[in-house]
Design a protein around this motif. Sequence first.
Motif, short mmCIF file in Angstrom:
data_model
loop_
_atom_site.label_atom_id
_atom_site.label_comp_id
_atom_site.label_asym_id
_atom_site.label_seq_id
_atom_site.Cartn_x
_atom_site.Cartn_y
_atom_site.Cartn_z
N LEU A 351 -37.81 -42.06 -38.97
CA LEU A 351 -38.89 -41.79 -39.92
C LEU A 351 -38.99 -40.30 -40.26
CD1 LEU A 351 -41.70 -44.15 -38.59
CD2 LEU A 351 -40.07 -44.54 -40.43
N GLY A 352 -38.00 -39.52 -39.84
CA GLY A 352 -38.03 -38.10 -40.14
C GLY A 352 -38.89 -37.30 -39.19
N GLY A 353 -39.19 -37.84 -38.03
CA GLY A 353 -40.03 -37.14 -37.05
C GLY A 353 -39.24 -36.66 -35.86
N THR A 354 -39.96 -36.15 -34.88
CA THR A 354 -39.34 -35.65 -33.65
C THR A 354 -40.09 -36.18 -32.44
OG1 THR A 354 -40.72 -33.64 -33.68
CG2 THR A 354 -38.57 -33.53 -34.78
N LEU A 355 -39.42 -36.14 -31.30
CA LEU A 355 -40.05 -36.57 -30.05
C LEU A 355 -39.54 -35.69 -28.93
CD1 LEU A 355 -41.01 -39.99 -28.80
CD2 LEU A 355 -39.49 -38.67 -27.32
N ALA A 356 -40.47 -35.24 -28.10
CA ALA A 356 -40.14 -34.44 -26.92
C ALA A 356 -40.79 -35.07 -25.70
CB ALA A 356 -40.63 -33.00 -27.11
N ALA A 357 -40.04 -35.14 -24.62
CA ALA A 357 -40.55 -35.72 -23.37
C ALA A 357 -40.13 -34.82 -22.22
CB ALA A 357 -40.01 -37.13 -23.17
N GLY A 358 -41.08 -34.51 -21.34
CA GLY A 358 -40.77 -33.66 -20.21
C GLY A 358 -42.02 -33.37 -19.39
N PRO A 359 -41.85 -32.62 -18.30
CA PRO A 359 -43.00 -32.28 -17.45
C PRO A 359 -44.05 -31.49 -18.23
CG PRO A 359 -40.91 -31.78 -16.36
CD PRO A 359 -40.59 -32.07 -17.78
N ALA A 360 -45.31 -31.81 -17.97
CA ALA A 360 -46.40 -31.07 -18.60
C ALA A 360 -46.64 -29.76 -17.85
CB ALA A 360 -47.66 -31.91 -18.62
N PRO A 361 -47.14 -28.72 -18.54
CA PRO A 361 -47.37 -27.43 -17.85
C PRO A 361 -48.32 -27.53 -16.68
CG PRO A 361 -47.45 -27.18 -20.24
CD PRO A 361 -47.40 -28.63 -19.98
N ASP A 362 -49.33 -28.39 -16.77
CA ASP A 362 -50.31 -28.52 -15.69
C ASP A 362 -50.02 -29.69 -14.77
OD1 ASP A 362 -50.72 -30.33 -17.65
OD2 ASP A 362 -52.91 -30.12 -17.74
N GLY A 363 -48.79 -30.16 -14.76
CA GLY A 363 -48.39 -31.27 -13.89
C GLY A 363 -48.36 -32.58 -14.64
N GLY A 364 -47.67 -33.54 -14.06
CA GLY A 364 -47.55 -34.83 -14.73
C GLY A 364 -46.43 -34.81 -15.77
N TRP A 365 -46.50 -35.75 -16.65
CA TRP A 365 -45.46 -35.93 -17.66
C TRP A 365 -46.10 -36.05 -19.03
CZ3 TRP A 365 -40.26 -35.73 -16.91
CH2 TRP A 365 -39.42 -36.19 -17.94
N ARG A 366 -45.43 -35.50 -20.04
CA ARG A 366 -45.99 -35.56 -21.38
C ARG A 366 -44.92 -36.01 -22.37
NH1 ARG A 366 -49.32 -30.80 -24.22
NH2 ARG A 366 -48.10 -29.60 -22.74
N VAL A 367 -45.33 -36.89 -23.27
CA VAL A 367 -44.50 -37.34 -24.38
C VAL A 367 -45.22 -36.97 -25.67
CG1 VAL A 367 -43.47 -39.31 -25.58
CG2 VAL A 367 -43.48 -39.24 -23.09
N THR A 368 -44.56 -36.21 -26.53
CA THR A 368 -45.16 -35.77 -27.79
C THR A 368 -44.27 -36.23 -28.94
OG1 THR A 368 -46.09 -33.80 -26.73
CG2 THR A 368 -45.99 -33.82 -29.14
N ALA A 369 -44.86 -37.05 -29.80
CA ALA A 369 -44.14 -37.53 -30.98
C ALA A 369 -44.85 -37.03 -32.23
CB ALA A 369 -44.09 -39.06 -30.99
N THR A 370 -44.09 -36.45 -33.14
CA THR A 370 -44.64 -35.96 -34.41
C THR A 370 -43.94 -36.69 -35.54
OG1 THR A 370 -45.01 -33.77 -33.42
CG2 THR A 370 -45.06 -33.92 -35.82
N LEU A 371 -44.74 -37.45 -36.30
CA LEU A 371 -44.20 -38.25 -37.39
C LEU A 371 -44.86 -37.85 -38.69
CD1 LEU A 371 -44.25 -41.82 -35.77
CD2 LEU A 371 -42.40 -40.15 -35.76
N PRO A 372 -44.15 -37.99 -39.81
CA PRO A 372 -44.79 -37.72 -41.11
C PRO A 372 -45.86 -38.78 -41.39
CG PRO A 372 -42.63 -38.70 -41.41
CD PRO A 372 -42.74 -38.41 -39.94
N SER A 373 -46.91 -38.36 -42.09
CA SER A 373 -47.98 -39.31 -42.41
C SER A 373 -47.48 -40.45 -43.27
CB SER A 373 -49.12 -38.57 -43.13
OG SER A 373 -49.66 -37.57 -42.29
#
Length: 377
Positions: A351-373
């Motif tokens: 869909l022309g977006g991006t996704l990043a997955a990795g350890p969060a700065p304050d601990g735990g795990w974070r998944v961030t997906a950015t998609l066009p509206s």
Amino acid sequence: MLTLARSLWRLPAPPDARPAGRWDYAFVAAVAVMAVLEATVLRPDLDRRWLSLAAFLVWLPTLLLRRTRPGVMVTVFAVVMFVPVYEAFESSGRPPDDLHTGIVALLIPYSITRWESGRAVIPDLFLFGLVAARSLLWEGTPTGDRVGGTAVIVAAAAMGAAVRARAMLQSRQLDVVRQQERERLARDLHDTVAHHLTAIAISAQAGLAVADAKPEAARDALRRIDEEATRTLAETRKVVRMLRTDEDEVDRPLDDLAGLASTGGPGPSVDVQVADGLDDLSPTVGAALQRIAQEAVANARRHADGATSVHVQVRRHLDDVELVVTDDGRAPTRSAEGFGIVGMTERAALLGGTLAAGPAPDGGWRVTATLPSEERR
């Protein structure tokens, strides 16, 4: 060049060759009638007309084999046409006159390059060329007729090769589409079913652990298993319907995200927050966000050691929409096995977006997906 020649030599016969149908039989019958009319009514002065007509009517039915057995067709043609040619040269030293209806013989070089296997194309064309050469190379044939006749034969063979190449290209494109559909189905099934099966497995393990000491807790676990199994069945049916039509994409793109929220039962609690003003998302973008969130939550349940909560947040960021899924577990390193992160990344990229997955700065795990509206085409 040698590699190309070897590839052509090993080229198999097309698998889509169909046997003769009623239209093929009708065509052959019509051509036979035209040949008889030509030899008896239209050209009664044709040299050796009965011999030419007989030879023509003998090989004409082999056109019914032009797709399935082109080698048989050209062999019969060469053998049958040898008889009148030999007899004509023995008696008058010139080839017999051809029937104008014999132009259908151009289907022979076309059929050879269109339907024959690679290693049989050259000998079959050579055999056809030997028969054609008796007119083209006769000393009384004008040069213009030689050039024109040769060009027509080459054009017929080239057209067959072109049609074959186009059919092969279309077949490969269909294979690519089928493969993409299989991959999409695998992602959808993994994203939807894996989430609920994970919850079922966790509930079953919790129920087994407390079955003897806390029967009531075990019953709660069984109820949750029943709920998750019902959801799994519904999601599976939805995926199957999506393979047939996109009409199931209704105008509520993010409503299904609320179903991820969970505060009771085994495993970490799941909190879902959806910002206002996201009702204008396209159904495709909304479905992608929901699938990515499902997979991220399922991964947190499976891999986040000691996690007590999972937070899902969806908000608008400039012209894009951002999905953030975090957990508080101890997961500085995640296993690279499986298709979870790969599937989420591919879904976002489509869909022309991006996704990043990795350890969060304050601990735990974070998944961030950015998609066009809206979908980017």
